[in-house]
Design an enzyme around this catalytic site. Structure first.
Site, short mmCIF file in Angstrom:
data_model
loop_
_atom_site.label_atom_id
_atom_site.label_comp_id
_atom_site.label_asym_id
_atom_site.label_seq_id
_atom_site.Cartn_x
_atom_site.Cartn_y
_atom_site.Cartn_z
N GLU A 27 44.73 13.73 -3.90
CA GLU A 27 43.44 13.16 -3.50
C GLU A 27 42.38 14.23 -3.59
O GLU A 27 42.64 15.42 -3.36
CB GLU A 27 43.52 12.62 -2.07
CG GLU A 27 42.21 11.99 -1.59
CD GLU A 27 42.32 11.33 -0.22
OE1 GLU A 27 41.31 10.78 0.25
OE2 GLU A 27 43.41 11.36 0.37
N ASN A 72 41.32 7.84 1.20
CA ASN A 72 40.01 7.45 1.68
C ASN A 72 38.91 7.79 0.69
O ASN A 72 37.89 7.09 0.61
CB ASN A 72 39.72 8.14 3.02
CG ASN A 72 40.61 7.64 4.14
OD1 ASN A 72 41.33 6.66 4.00
ND2 ASN A 72 40.56 8.31 5.27
N ASN A 172 42.39 1.21 -1.02
CA ASN A 172 43.14 2.07 -0.11
C ASN A 172 42.82 1.72 1.35
O ASN A 172 41.65 1.64 1.72
CB ASN A 172 42.76 3.54 -0.34
CG ASN A 172 43.43 4.46 0.66
OD1 ASN A 172 44.61 4.76 0.55
ND2 ASN A 172 42.68 4.93 1.64
N GLU A 173 43.85 1.44 2.13
CA GLU A 173 43.75 1.27 3.59
C GLU A 173 42.55 0.40 3.98
O GLU A 173 41.78 0.74 4.89
CB GLU A 173 43.68 2.63 4.29
CG GLU A 173 44.97 3.41 4.16
CD GLU A 173 44.97 4.71 4.94
OE1 GLU A 173 43.93 5.08 5.54
OE2 GLU A 173 46.02 5.39 4.97
N TYR A 244 52.47 8.18 9.00
CA TYR A 244 52.52 9.62 9.27
C TYR A 244 53.10 9.83 10.67
O TYR A 244 52.85 9.04 11.58
CB TYR A 244 51.12 10.24 9.20
CG TYR A 244 50.51 10.19 7.82
CD1 TYR A 244 50.86 11.12 6.85
CD2 TYR A 244 49.58 9.22 7.49
CE1 TYR A 244 50.30 11.08 5.58
CE2 TYR A 244 49.01 9.18 6.22
CZ TYR A 244 49.38 10.11 5.27
OH TYR A 244 48.83 10.07 4.01
N GLU A 292 51.90 6.32 0.95
CA GLU A 292 51.53 7.50 1.75
C GLU A 292 52.54 7.64 2.88
O GLU A 292 52.69 6.72 3.68
CB GLU A 292 50.11 7.40 2.33
CG GLU A 292 48.99 7.59 1.34
CD GLU A 292 47.62 7.68 2.00
OE1 GLU A 292 47.53 8.24 3.11
OE2 GLU A 292 46.65 7.19 1.39
N GLN A 355 50.38 15.07 0.90
CA GLN A 355 49.94 15.11 -0.49
C GLN A 355 50.74 16.18 -1.23
O GLN A 355 51.71 16.69 -0.68
CB GLN A 355 48.45 15.37 -0.56
CG GLN A 355 47.61 14.23 0.03
CD GLN A 355 46.10 14.46 -0.11
OE1 GLN A 355 45.60 15.24 -0.90
NE2 GLN A 355 45.36 13.79 0.74
#
Length: 512
Positions: A27, A72, A172-173, A244, A292, A355
């Site tokens: 990212e 993001n 994304n999200e 996460y 992720e 990442q």
């Protein structure tokens, strides 16, 4: 001493190991791109500005697919900013991370880097501030051979042949209020459906990932997936998951058991997707893209200080952001998360550890300086290298211990694969116990273990360290892999796992 018994039967398999299960993520955040994979002027940089010392570690790590450019970041990104002559590309304020994006690195550079690294590109599109037309144009630019405005622009920009990107993320999200262009499930489901249709009109062979929940504790979890797929079920191939984990207030037992949450998250999304399919009387099956996942200390350690500093001093180029330093405990957790993904490899067919470099990453680098392996590098690299053939359905009987979040949990965590072509069985084992070694017996049914070529490797607390010991620039190999004794007795494989350890065992087998 604790014990565990594992039964592996030749005839009980989950399915083939998915090639894309061992993915990573790049990212435009912090120092992942700039001074991570890309640093013109670095002593190791090639003619394209790619750090070859990082590339060597990436090849050793073994990712098969890399998601790009966010995250993001992508929800406010104009992909056209990253094409054409570098000196003509605009500098932009980047809202997701409050930084300045130079756009010196864009789509062409990433595709070139991915080909150099030998990984597949997983491209994410902006469905935050952009929409259907931008998505359609990007597919035409990337994948159409020529003779149209966007494809001929790609050719003028130096890429005569199409990039042929197959795998695409539809935003994304989008369930997250923090996301630029955050949408309700109804809004996003309709947008994803229409973007998917438009993209496939340009290139019918695309594989498309719809945004699922950002974690299993989102207040909309479950309902989000149901609503999104009620709109886009026929147009997409995957629904995404993000997760996460970190240790909270010294609750190490729950941290070491967080793969229980991963199991729950995966199985819940599978159930929801299948319920939508059943309601539609569809024979199509939606698979999962866990695009992720990692350990991320969102509170405490260095992360909080870095993010607070970002608020005080915004609009800098590639500042240090969430550069977590990973220890032995984190590596064991990452090993169990990989085990969870493997155990669900019949439905989780894409996964990306987030990442790749510097930003919550298995690889660290310094500007103008060295690159090195973090502790979490080792379970990923070994699992990506050894997991081949069929995922085996293991039956585990383990001593158990208490965790505050998950109740009683197995002390030993296990995943297993069998490659009939090479005659190799691979076992991936973790001892979650902090104080006691664990004796593990692996009983084989329909398979016979041999002694020649029997190997074991283990990551655990070094003699002069503790569970918080980490690799740093000044001590790059303090935590690594060492030999683990493995024995075959009466047809069973036996191994003793040290306290707080992750291990991989290769067993030569023949069919019985």
């Amino acid at each position: 001493m604790t014990t565990a018994r594992v039964v592996v039967d030749r005839d009980f398999t989950v399915g083939p190991v998915p090639h894309r299960l061992f993915g990573s993520f790049v990212e435009h955040m912090g120092r992942c791109v700039y001074t991570g994979i890309y640093e013109p002027g670095h002593p190791s940089a090639d003619e394209q500005g790619f750090r070859t010392d990082v590339l060597e570690l990436v090849r050793e790590l073994g990712p098969t697919v890399v998601r790009y450019p966010g995250g993001n970041f992508v929800s406010g990104y104009r992909w056209t900013d990253g094409i054409g002559p570098v000196e003509e590309r605009p500098r932009r304020l980047e809202g997701a991370w409050h930084t300045v994006e130079s756009n010196a690195f864009g789509l062409h550079e990433f595709v070139a880097w991915a080909r150099t690294a030998g990984v597949e590109v997983m491209e994410a599109i902006n469905l935050g501030t952009a929409g259907v037309e931008e998505a359609r144009a990007l597919v035409e630019y990337a994948n159409h051979p020529g003779g149209t405005y966007w494809s001929d622009l790609r050719r003028r920009n130096g890429a005569e042949e199409p990039f042929d990107i197959r795998l695409w993320c539809l935003g994304n999200e989008m369930d997250g209020p923090w996301q630029i262009g955050h949408k309700t499930a109804e809004e996003y489901g309709r947008l994803a459906q229409e973007a998917a249709k438009a993209m496939r009109l340009v290139d019918p062979g695309l594989e498309l990932v719809a945004c699922g929940s950002s974690n299993s504790r989102m207040p909309t979890f479950g309902a989000w997936e149901q609503t999104v797929l009620s709109h886009a079920y026929d147009e997409v191939d995957f629904i995404s998951l993000h997760a996460y984990y970190q240790e909270h207030e010294g609750d190490v037992a729950s941290f070491l058991a967080c793969a229980y949450d991963t199991d729950y998250f995966i199985e819940s999304v599978v159930a929801t997707a299948d319920a939508v399919g059943a309601k539609r009387k569809s024979t199509k099956r939606i698979n999962l893209s866990f695009d992720e996942w990692n350990v991320w200390y969102q509170r405490g350690q260095e992360t909080e200080d870095q993010l607070h500093q970002l608020v005080k001093q915004p609009w800098r180029e590639h500042p240090r952001l969430i550069e977590d330093t990973y220890n032995v405990t984190d590596a064991v957790v990452v090993g169990t998360l990989l085990n969870s993904l493997l155990r669900h490899g019949d439905r989780v067919t894409v996964a990306n550890q987030a990442q790749l470099v510097n930003v919550i990453a298995p690889i660290r680098s310094e500007e103008g300086g060295p690159a090195w392996r973090q502790t979490i590098f080792h379970p990923f690299a070994q699992t990506a290298r050894l997991a081949r053939g069929q995922i085996m359905r293991t039956a585990v009987t383990s001593d158990r211990h208490h965790s505050d979040r998950f109740g009683d949990v197995d002390t030993v965590d296990v995943a297993c694969t069998w490659d009939e072509g090479t005659g190799r069985l691979a076992l991936f084992l973790a001892n979650r116990g902090l104080e006691e070694a664990s004796d593990v017996e692996v009983v084989l049914r329909g398979l016979q273990a041999g002694a020649d070529g029997l190997t074991g490797r283990v990551l655990t607390v070094p003699e002069d360290g503790d569970r918080f010991t980490a690799n740093t620039e000044d001590a790059q190999d303090r935590v690594g892999l060492s030999d683990l004794p493995v024995d075959v007795q009466d047809g069973s494989v036996r191994v003793s796992l040290p306290p707080l350890s992750w291990a991989c065992v290769e067993v030569p087998v023949t069919t019985a």
